[in-house]
Scaffold this active site. Structure first.
Site, short mmCIF file in Angstrom:
data_model
loop_
_atom_site.label_atom_id
_atom_site.label_comp_id
_atom_site.label_asym_id
_atom_site.label_seq_id
_atom_site.Cartn_x
_atom_site.Cartn_y
_atom_site.Cartn_z
NE ARG A 288 -9.95 5.22 -2.72
CZ ARG A 288 -8.78 5.15 -3.32
NH1 ARG A 288 -8.63 4.68 -4.54
NH2 ARG A 288 -7.41 5.62 -2.63
NE ARG B 29 0.61 6.06 -1.54
CZ ARG B 29 -0.11 5.50 -2.59
NH1 ARG B 29 0.11 4.43 -3.01
NH2 ARG B 29 -1.21 6.31 -2.75
CE LYS C 195 -0.41 6.59 -8.14
NZ LYS C 195 -0.95 7.62 -7.44
NE ARG D 40 -5.70 9.13 -0.45
CZ ARG D 40 -6.71 9.16 -1.34
NH1 ARG D 40 -7.69 9.41 -1.11
NH2 ARG D 40 -6.48 8.82 -2.63
NE ARG E 182 -10.36 7.96 -6.28
CZ ARG E 182 -8.76 7.75 -6.37
NH1 ARG E 182 -8.35 7.40 -7.29
NH2 ARG E 182 -8.33 8.04 -5.21
P1 ADP Z 1 -4.31 6.87 -4.40
O1 ADP Z 1 -5.68 6.98 -5.14
O2 ADP Z 1 -4.12 7.91 -3.31
O3 ADP Z 1 -3.11 6.87 -5.30
P2 ADP Z 1 -4.00 4.00 -3.78
O4 ADP Z 1 -5.21 3.32 -4.03
O5 ADP Z 1 -2.76 3.72 -4.32
O6 ADP Z 1 -4.38 5.44 -3.47
O7 ADP Z 1 -3.62 3.87 -2.06
C1 ADP Z 1 -4.61 3.95 -0.95
C2 ADP Z 1 -4.04 3.93 0.25
O8 ADP Z 1 -3.30 2.50 0.43
C3 ADP Z 1 -3.20 4.69 0.53
O9 ADP Z 1 -3.41 6.09 1.12
C4 ADP Z 1 -2.07 4.22 1.81
O10 ADP Z 1 -2.93 4.27 3.07
C5 ADP Z 1 -2.22 2.82 1.20
N1 ADP Z 1 -1.20 2.19 0.58
C6 ADP Z 1 -0.89 2.06 -0.76
N2 ADP Z 1 0.21 1.96 -1.28
C7 ADP Z 1 1.02 2.02 -0.10
C8 ADP Z 1 2.33 2.09 0.02
N3 ADP Z 1 3.15 1.83 -1.02
N4 ADP Z 1 2.83 2.49 1.24
C9 ADP Z 1 2.22 2.50 2.26
N5 ADP Z 1 0.79 2.71 2.08
C10 ADP Z 1 0.20 2.60 1.02
#
Ligand code: ADP
Length: 189
Positions: free
Chosen positions: A134, A89, A14, A145, A128
């Site tokens: 991370r 989400r 994404k 996750r 990654r």
């Molecule tokens: P990913 O690589 O899993 O898509 P992101 O960088 O988008 O991860 O998000 C990392 C973390 O931030 C998530 O695992 C969650 O803890 C938090 N997070 C991000 N966006 C949301 C959301 N819309 N609602 C709740 N928690 C979120």
């Protein structure tokens, strides 16, 4: 306005595709994950509240996430449109986003789900983790996750499907080819 939601599980690409899309369509990219990480880095009050949850791979509570998102949209009153990456989400987040945009006489134009199988996702995130360190990319946190994704996030898909706003794009292959497929979809809107 062109308001897109880029949807997909952790590691679907994404962020990578959002960067390309914002350049081409002159949109504002709002990644809730990036925003949270910036808050954590700056040790803001919000960052301190969410850092343990995020490190553990759990979702941040809706009310915190929604407030942060709305604030970010409001910082860009002149925007031609937005790409929402990592948001919504949960179904309550999707509902809140609809209400919020409606209050501005706007709406979600379309939702594009990047389709990537589990095996490929696991491989990408392991890579990654090596590159960025991370903490939530570590194997055990990743399991949390993925569990959160199937427990809460997956239900966002039928929410948009019912509104006839959902389309899927294959997220495996060359970055440029995936981007071309995304653009073909966006150009249909
Ligand atoms: P990913 O690589 O899993 O898509 P992101 O960088 O988008 O991860 O998000 C990392 C973390 O931030 C998530 O695992 C969650 O803890 C938090 N997070 C991000 N966006 C949301 C959301 N819309 N609602 C709740 N928690 C979120």
């Amino acid at each position: 306005m062109l308001n897109l939601v880029l949807f997909g599980p952790p590691g679907a690409g994404k962020g990578t595709q959002s960067e390309k899309l914002i350049n081409k369509y002159e949109l504002i990219h709002i990644s809730t994950g990036d925003l949270f990480r910036a808050h954590i880095k700056n040790q803001s009050t919000l960052g301190q509240r969410v850092s343990a949850l995020i490190a553990d791979g759990q979702l941040v509570p809706d009310e915190i996430t929604i407030a942060m998102l709305e604030e970010e949209v409001d910082k860009n009153p002149e925007a031609k449109g937005f790409i929402f990456d990592g948001f919504p989400r949960t179904v309550p987040q999707a509902e809140a986003l609809d209400d919020f945009l409606k209050s501005k006489d706007s709406a979600i134009t379309g939702v594009i789900a990047l389709d990537v199988n589990q095996e490929e996702l696991t491989k990408r995130i392991a890579q990654r983790q090596l590159e960025t360190g991370r903490v939530d990319d570590q194997a055990d946190k990743l399991q949390t996750r993925i569990a959160e994704y199937f427990d809460k996030t997956i239900h966002v898909l039928p929410y948009y499907e019912e509104q006839n706003k959902l389309s899927k794009v294959n997220g495996i292959g060359k970055i440029e080819d995936i981007f071309a497929d995304l653009c073909a979809q966006v150009d249909k809107y």
